[in-house]
Design a protein around this motif. Structure first.
Motif, PDB file in Angstrom:
ATOM      1  N   UNK A  99       0.833  -1.204   0.000  1.00  0.00           N
ATOM      2  CA  UNK A  99       0.000   0.000   0.000  1.00  0.00           C
ATOM      3  C   UNK A  99       0.871   1.258   0.000  1.00  0.00           C
ATOM      4  N   UNK A 100       1.921   1.274   0.805  1.00  0.00           N
ATOM      5  CA  UNK A 100       2.829   2.428   0.847  1.00  0.00           C
ATOM      6  C   UNK A 100       3.529   2.608  -0.498  1.00  0.00           C
ATOM      7  N   UNK A 101       3.851   1.508  -1.126  1.00  0.00           N
ATOM      8  CA  UNK A 101       4.497   1.558  -2.444  1.00  0.00           C
ATOM      9  C   UNK A 101       3.530   2.151  -3.473  1.00  0.00           C
ATOM     10  N   UNK A 102       2.282   1.677  -3.438  1.00  0.00           N
ATOM     11  CA  UNK A 102       1.261   2.105  -4.398  1.00  0.00           C
ATOM     12  C   UNK A 102       0.850   3.565  -4.200  1.00  0.00           C
ATOM     13  N   UNK A 103       0.541   3.946  -2.966  1.00  0.00           N
ATOM     14  CA  UNK A 103       0.002   5.278  -2.689  1.00  0.00           C
ATOM     15  C   UNK A 103       1.091   6.334  -2.534  1.00  0.00           C
ATOM     16  N   UNK A 104       2.173   5.987  -1.834  1.00  0.00           N
ATOM     17  CA  UNK A 104       3.212   6.965  -1.511  1.00  0.00           C
ATOM     18  C   UNK A 104       4.449   6.871  -2.401  1.00  0.00           C
ATOM     19  N   UNK A 105       4.556   5.787  -3.164  1.00  0.00           N
ATOM     20  CA  UNK A 105       5.771   5.573  -3.946  1.00  0.00           C
ATOM     21  C   UNK A 105       6.945   5.189  -3.065  1.00  0.00           C
ATOM     22  N   UNK A 106       6.643   4.622  -1.886  1.00  0.00           N
ATOM     23  CA  UNK A 106       7.676   4.270  -0.915  1.00  0.00           C
ATOM     24  C   UNK A 106       8.521   3.100  -1.394  1.00  0.00           C
ATOM     25  N   UNK A 107       9.816   3.239  -1.240  1.00  0.00           N
ATOM     26  CA  UNK A 107      10.763   2.151  -1.481  1.00  0.00           C
ATOM     27  C   UNK A 107      11.763   2.152  -0.331  1.00  0.00           C
ATOM     28  N   UNK A 108      11.965   1.010   0.325  1.00  0.00           N
ATOM     29  CA  UNK A 108      12.925   0.967   1.424  1.00  0.00           C
ATOM     30  C   UNK A 108      14.342   1.228   0.915  1.00  0.00           C
TER      31      UNK A 108
END
Length: 98
Positions: free
Chosen positions: A51-60
């Motif tokens: 969800x963070x990847x999809x909505x926020x573009x988050x990548x660790x």
């Protein structure tokens, strides 16, 4: 509607790998004792960051080595000690009958 985002690294780490990195970070040797298998123990866990990847573009971007190093620095810092050393109480604690 509010959303909850799971932020972390979505790559699981072996427990012994975690211990090795922690030993290196702290410059100490852990006392490891095999207590055998516990049926209730979680076999594998990792952050579901979809969800963070999809909505926020988050990548660790933080490795386990970097994360444990930063945690160790914070843990031993005066900032942490100061923020957890003062406990405010609204009324005194009584050890006798009320």
């Amino acid at each position: 509607e509010p959303q909850v985002f799971n932020l972390g690294n979505n790559n699981p780490e072996e427990l012994m790998r975690f211990i090795e990195v922690m030993e290196g970070t702290l410059k100490k040797t852990a006392k490891v004792e095999d207590a055998g298998e516990n049926r209730a123990e979680v076999k594998q866990t990792y952050a579901d960051i979809s969800l963070a990847r999809e909505v926020l573009g988050f990548e660790p971007t933080t490795s386990i080595e970097q994360g444990l190093h930063h945690f160790s620095q914070w843990y031993h810092s005066d900032v942490r000690k100061d923020s957890f050393s003062t406990v405010a109480m609204s009324k005194p604690i009584s050890s006798g009958p009320i």
